[in-house]
Motif scaffolding. Structure first.
Motif, short mmCIF file in Angstrom:
data_model
loop_
_atom_site.label_atom_id
_atom_site.label_comp_id
_atom_site.label_asym_id
_atom_site.label_seq_id
_atom_site.Cartn_x
_atom_site.Cartn_y
_atom_site.Cartn_z
N ALA A 165 0.79 -1.22 0.00
CA ALA A 165 0.00 0.00 0.00
C ALA A 165 0.83 1.28 0.00
N GLY A 166 1.60 1.47 1.08
CA GLY A 166 2.16 2.79 1.36
C GLY A 166 3.22 3.30 0.43
N GLY A 167 4.08 2.40 -0.09
CA GLY A 167 5.09 2.91 -1.00
C GLY A 167 6.33 2.05 -1.11
N MET A 168 7.22 2.52 -1.99
CA MET A 168 8.50 1.85 -2.24
C MET A 168 9.62 2.84 -1.91
N ASN A 169 10.48 2.47 -0.99
CA ASN A 169 11.55 3.39 -0.59
C ASN A 169 12.67 3.44 -1.61
N ALA A 170 13.13 4.64 -1.87
CA ALA A 170 14.26 4.82 -2.77
C ALA A 170 14.84 6.20 -2.50
N SER A 236 14.11 9.01 7.81
CA SER A 236 14.46 10.39 8.18
C SER A 236 13.88 11.41 7.21
N VAL A 237 13.59 10.96 5.99
CA VAL A 237 13.03 11.90 5.00
C VAL A 237 11.93 11.19 4.20
N ASN A 238 11.20 11.97 3.41
CA ASN A 238 10.17 11.37 2.55
C ASN A 238 10.86 10.63 1.41
N ARG A 239 10.71 9.28 1.38
CA ARG A 239 11.32 8.51 0.28
C ARG A 239 10.45 7.33 -0.17
N SER A 240 9.18 7.33 0.26
CA SER A 240 8.31 6.22 -0.11
C SER A 240 7.52 6.59 -1.36
N HIS A 241 7.83 5.92 -2.46
CA HIS A 241 7.27 6.29 -3.77
C HIS A 241 6.01 5.48 -4.07
N ARG A 242 5.01 6.14 -4.64
CA ARG A 242 3.75 5.49 -4.99
C ARG A 242 3.09 6.29 -6.12
N PRO A 243 2.00 5.76 -6.69
CA PRO A 243 1.39 6.49 -7.81
C PRO A 243 0.83 7.86 -7.40
N THR A 244 0.78 8.75 -8.34
CA THR A 244 0.25 10.10 -8.13
C THR A 244 -1.11 10.02 -7.44
N GLY A 245 -1.30 10.84 -6.41
CA GLY A 245 -2.59 10.87 -5.72
C GLY A 245 -2.62 9.92 -4.53
N GLY A 537 17.14 -7.14 8.72
CA GLY A 537 17.55 -7.32 10.11
C GLY A 537 16.40 -7.77 10.98
N ALA A 538 16.28 -7.14 12.17
CA ALA A 538 15.27 -7.58 13.14
C ALA A 538 13.92 -6.92 12.92
N ASN A 539 13.87 -5.89 12.09
CA ASN A 539 12.62 -5.13 11.93
C ASN A 539 12.69 -4.37 10.61
N ARG A 540 11.73 -4.66 9.71
CA ARG A 540 11.77 -4.00 8.40
C ARG A 540 11.13 -2.62 8.46
N LEU A 541 11.74 -1.67 7.77
CA LEU A 541 11.12 -0.35 7.65
C LEU A 541 10.03 -0.37 6.59
N GLY A 542 8.92 0.32 6.86
CA GLY A 542 7.85 0.46 5.88
C GLY A 542 8.41 1.00 4.57
N GLY A 543 8.04 0.34 3.47
CA GLY A 543 8.48 0.80 2.15
C GLY A 543 9.73 0.10 1.65
N SER A 547 11.08 -2.11 -2.40
CA SER A 547 12.41 -1.78 -2.90
C SER A 547 13.26 -3.06 -3.00
N ASP A 548 13.21 -3.87 -1.96
CA ASP A 548 13.94 -5.14 -1.89
C ASP A 548 13.56 -6.06 -3.07
N ILE A 549 12.26 -6.25 -3.26
CA ILE A 549 11.85 -7.24 -4.28
C ILE A 549 12.17 -6.79 -5.69
N VAL A 550 12.07 -5.47 -5.93
CA VAL A 550 12.36 -5.01 -7.30
C VAL A 550 13.87 -5.11 -7.55
N THR A 551 14.66 -4.61 -6.60
CA THR A 551 16.11 -4.62 -6.80
C THR A 551 16.67 -6.04 -6.82
#
Ligand code: FAD
Ligand code: MEZ
Length: 567
Positions: A165-170, A236-245, A537-543, A547-551
């Motif tokens: 849902a929320g996004g893909m980190n990059a 620390s910053v906005n980096r979760s990418h998703r479709p417009t809107g 690691g022990a806890n995945r960050l949202g987004g 990123s993991d699966i595409v890369t």
């Protein structure tokens, strides 16, 4: 008649099947075409439905959904949606959704017989799983010019990926640059390591972050829209990418990858469970044993195999084995997230890492059986307890947010937001459609509906709005304060933690090669995505999962193709 075959019985077997021996492939291509020829396609069926219902024929699933995913010929039909939701559809000849985990080696004698019979066919690369990692691997392997077969055990493709849902980190991406967001790959590495409590494999984390903007470019070139960028917990910053809107990232990415794989003439087989990876006794894979739901066991000879089978969050027995606190918890995952891929890989010699780390997502709606994306909090929603009080930094990491919710009375909380948050994220329309959102014209009206002290909720919102104005959350040090909650109507969704992500899995190196229990690489075996361990690691960050699966999916596909060419 109590099933569809009996009901259609007078028309003869050939009204559904091509031959009198029944289905000739596990996608049931011919049988589904027969359904459509009489009843119309999914869109036409949905068009004839009553307005106002949550239509099972207008779903968020990807690909061309086969009628037989739900409507069965010779057994009771089951509504696939009921694996997650509980809409109580009154389906003709319907039974209750039920799925027991059957171990991959349950029918050993029949499996050995199929292996002894030798391969039915051969290919260069077999990919196990049609989620994002599998489809990304398929697209890159096809682009490298090799023959690929994708095997998916479920009747529908897309795995957990289609639910994301929320996004893909990059980091350092073109969409970030357009929005004036300053980010660095090194900050993504640092955030990921910190979120994972520093037990992540740092080399894998570097691959994740350093390739993340290329992965956004790669998806964009395939037709994806990744232009909206928001904040997820622990970033620390906005980096979760998703479709417009602000539409859900997963259904979009999975559809783009599916379309790209189909456009490249990839052989994708549904209802096809891989139960064994075959190897030659010297540490090299030779193919797979498939259990076709309709065609039975058969062997595919292959030079390389990519394991992209996802996690096991939907298998509560297995989850509880690693984390007893999560016993009996609901899960946010699709029904296929049971961990068979992990078993298949470990039976073929793969080592594992970090299996004991299982993550709960803090905001799952028990009413709708749906995860409410972290992006709602990222875009401004707050969490309050039954007394109407905030109790946590809403965008802290998931382990902390989940623990804080479980410490509240009733072990649940309310996600509260206003109309400006709703307008900022189109994904919220889906929750309204599913009828899991309470609404009030005023904060008081909303509180009354929730049987919550209105004065407390008003006070919590007023002080939060004060923090937004001053730019500092004096109460919980929430880092992002995107907007005041001041625009009526006001909304609330009851939420509780649910099992969401399994951080551990198959051990891989930076080229997605699988490491064996003896520490040596297994020749021709690759793995990518949630089935692997070490990245989070022990806890995945949202987004970070998309990123993991595409890369790593891209890397696994390209490496497997190269291995197949070389052998
Ligand atoms: P999957 O997409 O799960 O695909 C694996 C496939 O393999 C499945 O289709 C499965 O049926 C199949 N399979 C399994 N075993 C076999 C077998 N033996 N034979 C054949 N096929 C098999 N992450 C983010 O980064 N951002 C988000 O916004 C986000 N939102 C999420 C929302 C929800 C509700 C959920 C559940 C997860 C979310 N995640 C998110 C996590 C992310 O979606 C997953 O971690 C990721 O999509 C996993 O991709 P995958 O390709 O590894 O596995
Ligand atoms: O990464 C995830 O799992 C995620 C962002 C989920 C969500 O809340 O949307």
């Amino acid at each position: 008649a109590d099933n569809l075959a009996d009901f259609h019985g007078d028309n003869g077997c050939d009204s559904c099947h091509q031959t009198d021996k029944g289905p000739t492939n596990d996608n049931l291509t011919h049988e589904n075409a027969q359904c459509v020829s009489c009843h119309g396609d999914l869109k036409e069926v949905a068009g004839g439905e009553r307005e106002g219902i949550v239509s099972p024929h207008q779903s968020h699933l990807i690909g061309d959904i086969a009628c037989t995913s739900c409507h069965k010929g010779h057994e009771k039909s089951v509504t696939y949606c009921d694996a997650c939701h509980n809409f109580g559809y009154d389906m003709p000849f319907g039974g209750k959704w039920e799925r027991k985990f059957v171990p991959v080696d349950a029918e050993k004698a029949a499996q050995d017989k199929a292996i002894a019979a030798g391969p039915r066919e051969s290919t260069d690369v077999v990919i196990i799983g049609s989620g994002g990692a599998g489809l990304a691997a398929a697209v890159s392997a096809r682009d490298a010019g090799v023959k690929v077969i994708v095997l998916e055990k479920e009747p529908v493709p897309g795995g957990n990926t289609k639910l994301a849902a929320g996004g893909m980190n990059a980091a350092e991406t073109k969409p970030q640059a357009k929005l004036g967001i300053q980010d660095k790959k090194q900050i993504m590495i640092d955030d990921t390591m910190k979120g994972g409590r520093n037990i992540n494999n740092p080399e894998l984390v570097k691959v994740l972050a350093n390739n993340s903007s290329d992965s956004i470019d790669w998806l964009t070139a395939l037709g994806a829209d990744m232009n909206d960028v928001g904040r997820m917990g622990g970033a620390s910053v906005n980096r979760s990418h998703r479709p417009t809107g602000g539409a859900g990232v997963g259904a979009h990415v999975a559809q783009v990858l599916w379309d790209a794989a189909v456009a490249r003439d990839t052989d994708i087989r549904l209802n096809s469970r891989v139960v064994r990876i075959l190897e030659d006794g010297s540490g090299k894979v030779t193919g797979v044993l498939v259990q076709g739901a309709y065609t039975g066991y058969y062997v595919i000879k292959a030079d390389a195999v990519v394991v992209a089978t996802g996690g096991f969050a939907k298998n509560n027995d297995r989850v509880a084995k690693y984390d007893a606190k999560l016993k009996g918890f609901k899960a946010t995952n699709h029904p296929g997230a049971t961990g068979d891929g992990l078993d298949v890989a470990t039976h073929a010699g793969a080592d594992t890492v970090d299996l004991e780390y299982v993550q709960a997502h803090p905001t799952y709606s028990p009413v709708g059986g749906v995860m409410v994306t972290e992006a709602v909090r990222g875009n401004g929603a707050i969490l309050v307890n039954r007394e109407g009080k905030r109790f946590v930094n809403e965008i802290t990491t998931r382990d902390k947010a989940s623990a804080a919710i479980l410490a509240q009375k009733g072990e649940s909380a309310y996600l509260v937001f206003d109309d400006s948050v709703r307008k900022s994220l189109s994904k919220i329309e889906g929750y309204i459609h599913l009828k899991i959102v309470n609404e009030g014209k005023t904060v008081k009206e909303l509180a009354d509906k929730l049987a919550m002290p209105a004065a407390e909720l008003e006070k919590s919102i007023a002080s939060y709005n004060g923090f937004v104005k001053s730019g500092k959350d004096e109460q919980f040090e929430r880092a992002n304060l995107p907007r005041e909650l001041a625009t009526a109507p006001f909304y609330a969704i009851e939420v509780a933690p649910a099992v969401h992500h399994t951080m551990g899995g198959v051990k891989i190196d930076t080229k997605a090669e699988v490491v064996g229990k003896d520490g040596k690489l297994i020749g021709g075996m690759y793995a990518a995505g949630e089935v692997t361990g070490g990245v989070h690691g022990a806890n995945r960050l949202g987004g970070n999962a998309i990123s993991d699966i595409v890369t790593f999916g891209r890397i696994a596909g390209a490496q497997a193709a190269q291995y197949a060419k070389d052998h």
